[in-house]
Structure formats: structure tokens, C-alpha cells
Design an enzyme around this catalytic site. Structure first.
Site, PDB file in Angstrom:
ATOM      1  N   ASN A   6      12.622  -2.230  -8.589  1.00  0.00           N
ATOM      2  CA  ASN A   6      11.714  -1.128  -8.305  1.00  0.00           C
ATOM      3  C   ASN A   6      12.516   0.176  -8.346  1.00  0.00           C
ATOM      4  O   ASN A   6      13.465   0.361  -7.574  1.00  0.00           O
ATOM      5  CB  ASN A   6      11.086  -1.350  -6.916  1.00  0.00           C
ATOM      6  CG  ASN A   6      10.167  -0.217  -6.510  1.00  0.00           C
ATOM      7  OD1 ASN A   6      10.512   0.942  -6.652  1.00  0.00           O
ATOM      8  ND2 ASN A   6       9.009  -0.553  -5.972  1.00  0.00           N
ATOM      9  N   HIS A  42       5.722   2.135  -8.355  1.00  0.00           N
ATOM     10  CA  HIS A  42       4.505   2.327  -7.565  1.00  0.00           C
ATOM     11  C   HIS A  42       4.053   3.760  -7.775  1.00  0.00           C
ATOM     12  O   HIS A  42       4.716   4.688  -7.326  1.00  0.00           O
ATOM     13  CB  HIS A  42       4.818   2.048  -6.085  1.00  0.00           C
ATOM     14  CG  HIS A  42       3.635   2.132  -5.173  1.00  0.00           C
ATOM     15  ND1 HIS A  42       3.730   1.843  -3.833  1.00  0.00           N
ATOM     16  CD2 HIS A  42       2.335   2.475  -5.382  1.00  0.00           C
ATOM     17  CE1 HIS A  42       2.531   1.994  -3.256  1.00  0.00           C
ATOM     18  NE2 HIS A  42       1.680   2.382  -4.177  1.00  0.00           N
ATOM     19  N   GLU A  69       2.652  -1.219  -9.727  1.00  0.00           N
ATOM     20  CA  GLU A  69       2.189  -1.438  -8.353  1.00  0.00           C
ATOM     21  C   GLU A  69       1.297  -0.263  -7.966  1.00  0.00           C
ATOM     22  O   GLU A  69       1.660   0.890  -8.191  1.00  0.00           O
ATOM     23  CB  GLU A  69       3.424  -1.514  -7.457  1.00  0.00           C
ATOM     24  CG  GLU A  69       3.129  -1.848  -6.033  1.00  0.00           C
ATOM     25  CD  GLU A  69       4.370  -1.646  -5.170  1.00  0.00           C
ATOM     26  OE1 GLU A  69       5.493  -1.937  -5.617  1.00  0.00           O
ATOM     27  OE2 GLU A  69       4.195  -1.165  -4.041  1.00  0.00           O
ATOM     28  N   GLU A 151       2.144 -11.639  -4.486  1.00  0.00           N
ATOM     29  CA  GLU A 151       3.483 -11.219  -4.074  1.00  0.00           C
ATOM     30  C   GLU A 151       3.522 -11.304  -2.557  1.00  0.00           C
ATOM     31  O   GLU A 151       2.757 -10.610  -1.874  1.00  0.00           O
ATOM     32  CB  GLU A 151       3.802  -9.790  -4.537  1.00  0.00           C
ATOM     33  CG  GLU A 151       5.205  -9.367  -4.099  1.00  0.00           C
ATOM     34  CD  GLU A 151       5.596  -7.968  -4.538  1.00  0.00           C
ATOM     35  OE1 GLU A 151       5.167  -7.511  -5.609  1.00  0.00           O
ATOM     36  OE2 GLU A 151       6.348  -7.327  -3.778  1.00  0.00           O
ATOM     37  N   HIS A 190       9.851  -6.719  -0.670  1.00  0.00           N
ATOM     38  CA  HIS A 190       9.876  -5.755   0.427  1.00  0.00           C
ATOM     39  C   HIS A 190      11.015  -6.071   1.388  1.00  0.00           C
ATOM     40  O   HIS A 190      11.072  -7.143   1.968  1.00  0.00           O
ATOM     41  CB  HIS A 190       8.557  -5.672   1.208  1.00  0.00           C
ATOM     42  CG  HIS A 190       8.290  -4.269   1.662  1.00  0.00           C
ATOM     43  ND1 HIS A 190       8.914  -3.733   2.750  1.00  0.00           N
ATOM     44  CD2 HIS A 190       7.529  -3.292   1.134  1.00  0.00           C
ATOM     45  CE1 HIS A 190       8.523  -2.473   2.872  1.00  0.00           C
ATOM     46  NE2 HIS A 190       7.695  -2.182   1.909  1.00  0.00           N
TER      47      HIS A 190
HETATM   48  N1  PXP Z   1       6.903  -4.958  -3.356  1.00  0.00           N
HETATM   49  C1  PXP Z   1       5.958  -4.091  -2.919  1.00  0.00           C
HETATM   50  C2  PXP Z   1       4.543  -4.495  -3.044  1.00  0.00           C
HETATM   51  C3  PXP Z   1       6.319  -2.841  -2.383  1.00  0.00           C
HETATM   52  O1  PXP Z   1       5.373  -1.991  -1.959  1.00  0.00           O
HETATM   53  C4  PXP Z   1       7.670  -2.491  -2.331  1.00  0.00           C
HETATM   54  C5  PXP Z   1       8.068  -1.139  -1.818  1.00  0.00           C
HETATM   55  O2  PXP Z   1       7.696  -0.172  -2.743  1.00  0.00           O
HETATM   56  C6  PXP Z   1       8.616  -3.413  -2.792  1.00  0.00           C
HETATM   57  C7  PXP Z   1       8.204  -4.648  -3.274  1.00  0.00           C
HETATM   58  C8  PXP Z   1      10.076  -3.124  -2.772  1.00  0.00           C
HETATM   59  O3  PXP Z   1      10.471  -3.013  -1.448  1.00  0.00           O
HETATM   60  P1  PXP Z   1      11.920  -2.455  -1.126  1.00  0.00           P
HETATM   61  O4  PXP Z   1      11.975  -1.047  -1.641  1.00  0.00           O
HETATM   62  O5  PXP Z   1      11.999  -2.547   0.361  1.00  0.00           O
HETATM   63  O6  PXP Z   1      12.901  -3.345  -1.828  1.00  0.00           O
END
Ligand code: PXP
Length: 241
Positions: A6, A42, A69, A151, A190
Site C-alpha cells: 500500500n 486507497h 481500496e 480481506e 492492517h
Molecule cells: N488494508 C486495508 C483495508 C486498509 O485500510 C489499510 C490501511 O490503509 C491496509 C490494509 C494497510 O494497513 P497498514 O497501513 O497498517 O499496513
């Protein structure tokens, strides 16, 4: 099992000074060259990190999997359908939140997703993933809706104190196994980092993809993005097959 990076927080850093750098598309290229299977972004309603022009450039330049996302607003659905990523991960989005705070409440969104959201996205061949807490009822409703993937929200596990980690891992494993048995792909994300990723991968062999942002981008300030992504992909390789 694959790593999707991400890259939102590359854009956060860029936006802090209003300059054109660091460029999230350049970051995406380095991540893919270092072994990431794809890129997640995102696009938030408030555009606090990724912006519309980034989305179109990512679509043009990302070679591997592109995971868009987003909240299920009409605006986002229209952009997503136009951009045509491989995967659309639907998340709840609160205006005041620092980051996504939990999974979708499937009872609450079911009817809207069934009547409005899914039919629009289903006109394309974009796969749909739903971001869910490890609640078995949410998983069942996601299956009933006909989603391709879920997810699992790993934030509660990531933030749990040591004595509660095992409990959270067990919840995640049960949810992952149910989703897998029902025929959905199981992704997770996350709060994942170099310390907690091995436990998660060890516990949940059915995982398909992990989505990692903040910790990975933060570590790359000290290690460089190439080395950081390679370190994550090595860990993932150790637990795959
Ligand atoms: N998955 C989703 C659905 C998320 O909202 C996020 C945060 O943007 C992540 C994964 C990645 O999380 P992190 O930045 O804590 O690795």
C-alpha cells in the site's frame, strides 16, 4: 501467498510539502521490481493522500496486481469502474478517522451492496473484496452476497497486548478457514509489520495476499524501499508452500 504494498503514505509525504515528490508511482515501480506482487492504494473521499491523477498513473504503470481500496460511494464506484483495476476492496470510511478503523458491518450494508454496489461493479470483470473483522456472521453474509474475496482486518491482532495475541490469531484463523471453505479468496491487512507477520502467516496458511503499508513505508525511510520490500517478500516466501 503474495505481498501487495500500500503506497498511500508515499503520497502523504508528498502532500506534506505540496511538491511533486516522493512520487507514489516511482515507489510502486521500486516495490514491484523488488518482488511485490502488486500495489494497493486507497482513494479517500477527502483525497488526503492518493489523488485522482495518481490513480490513473498507477493504472498505466503498475505491471502486477492493482487493488483499488475505497468506500462504496457513487463517486468512487464510478472512478473504479473507469479505471478497471484487478481488485476493488470495499472498506468503511469515516471522515475523522486516521486510518480504516474496522471491517464492514455486513448486516448494515448488505441490502445497499446487493442492490446498488455489486450490480455496478459486476458489469466489469473487477474482482470484489470486502474488508471484514474476523466475525463468522460477516463472512457468511459476504459469501451470500457472492463476493470473490475477503480481506481480514488484522488491526486488532496487531495492536493486541501479548497475552491477547493468541486469542486474536485464533479468531482470524477460524474466519479465514470459513471463508476459504466457502470458496472465497482470503486476504489480510492492517497493522502488519516485520514482527507480527510471521505469526500470522504461520497460523493462517490459506492466506492469498497480504496488504501492507504504513510499517513498510516507514521502515523504508531507514532501509530503503528495495531492501524493505525484499525483506517482506523473503518472510512471505518462507511461509508459502
Ligand atoms: N488494508 C486495508 C483495508 C486498509 O485500510 C489499510 C490501511 O490503509 C491496509 C490494509 C494497510 O494497513 P497498514 O497501513 O497498517 O499496513
Amino acid at each position: 501467498m503474495k505481498l501487495l504494498v500500500n503506497i498511500d503514505h508515499v503520497a502523504t509525504l508528498r502532500n506534506a510539502r505540496g511538491e511533486g515528490y516522493p512520487d507514489p508511482i516511482e515507489a510502486a515501480r521500486i516495490c514491484e521490481e523488488a518482488g511485490a506482487a502488486g500495489i494497493v492504494f486507497h482513494l479517500r473521499g477527502d483525497r488526503r493522500h492518493i489523488r485522482d491523477e495518481d490513480v490513473y498513473r498507477l493504472k498505466e504503470h503498475v505491471r502486477g496486481k492493482l487493488d483499488f481500496e475505497m468506500a462504496a460511494s457513487e463517486e468512487m464506484i464510478d472512478i473504479c469502474v473507469e479505471v478497471d483495476p484487478h481488485l476493488c476492496t470495499l472498506v468503511p470510511e469515516g471522515r475523522e478517522e486516521l486510518t480504516t478503523e474496522g471491517g464492514l458491518d455486513m448486516e448494515a450494508v448488505y441490502e445497499d451492496y446487493e442492490k446498488r454496489v455489486f450490480p455496478k461493479i459486476r458489469k466489469t470483470d473487477i474482482e470484489i473484496s470486502l474488508f471484514l473483522d474476523p466475525n463468522l456472521r460477516d463472512i457468511e453474509l459476504a459469501h451470500q452476497l457472492g463476493t470473490d474475496a475477503i480481506e481480514l482486518h488484522t488491526g486488532t491482532f496487531a495492536n493486541a497486548e501479548a497475552s491477547k495475541k493468541q486469542h486474536e490469531l485464533t479468531r482470524l484463523r477460524k474466519a479465514a478457514n470459513l471463508a476459504n471453505d466457502l470458496g472465497m479468496k482470503v486476504n489480510a491487512g492492517h497493522g502488519l509489520n516485520l514482527d507480527n507477520l510471521p505469526d500470522l502467516l504461520e497460523t493462517i496458511p490459506v492466506l492469498n495476499e497480504v496488504s501492507i503499508g504504513h510499517a513498510l513505508i516507514s521502515k523504508s525511510l531507514f532501509w530503503g524501499l528495495d531492501k524493505t520490500v525484499k525483506t517482506y517478500t523473503e518472510i512471505i516466501k518462507d511461509y508459502s508452500g
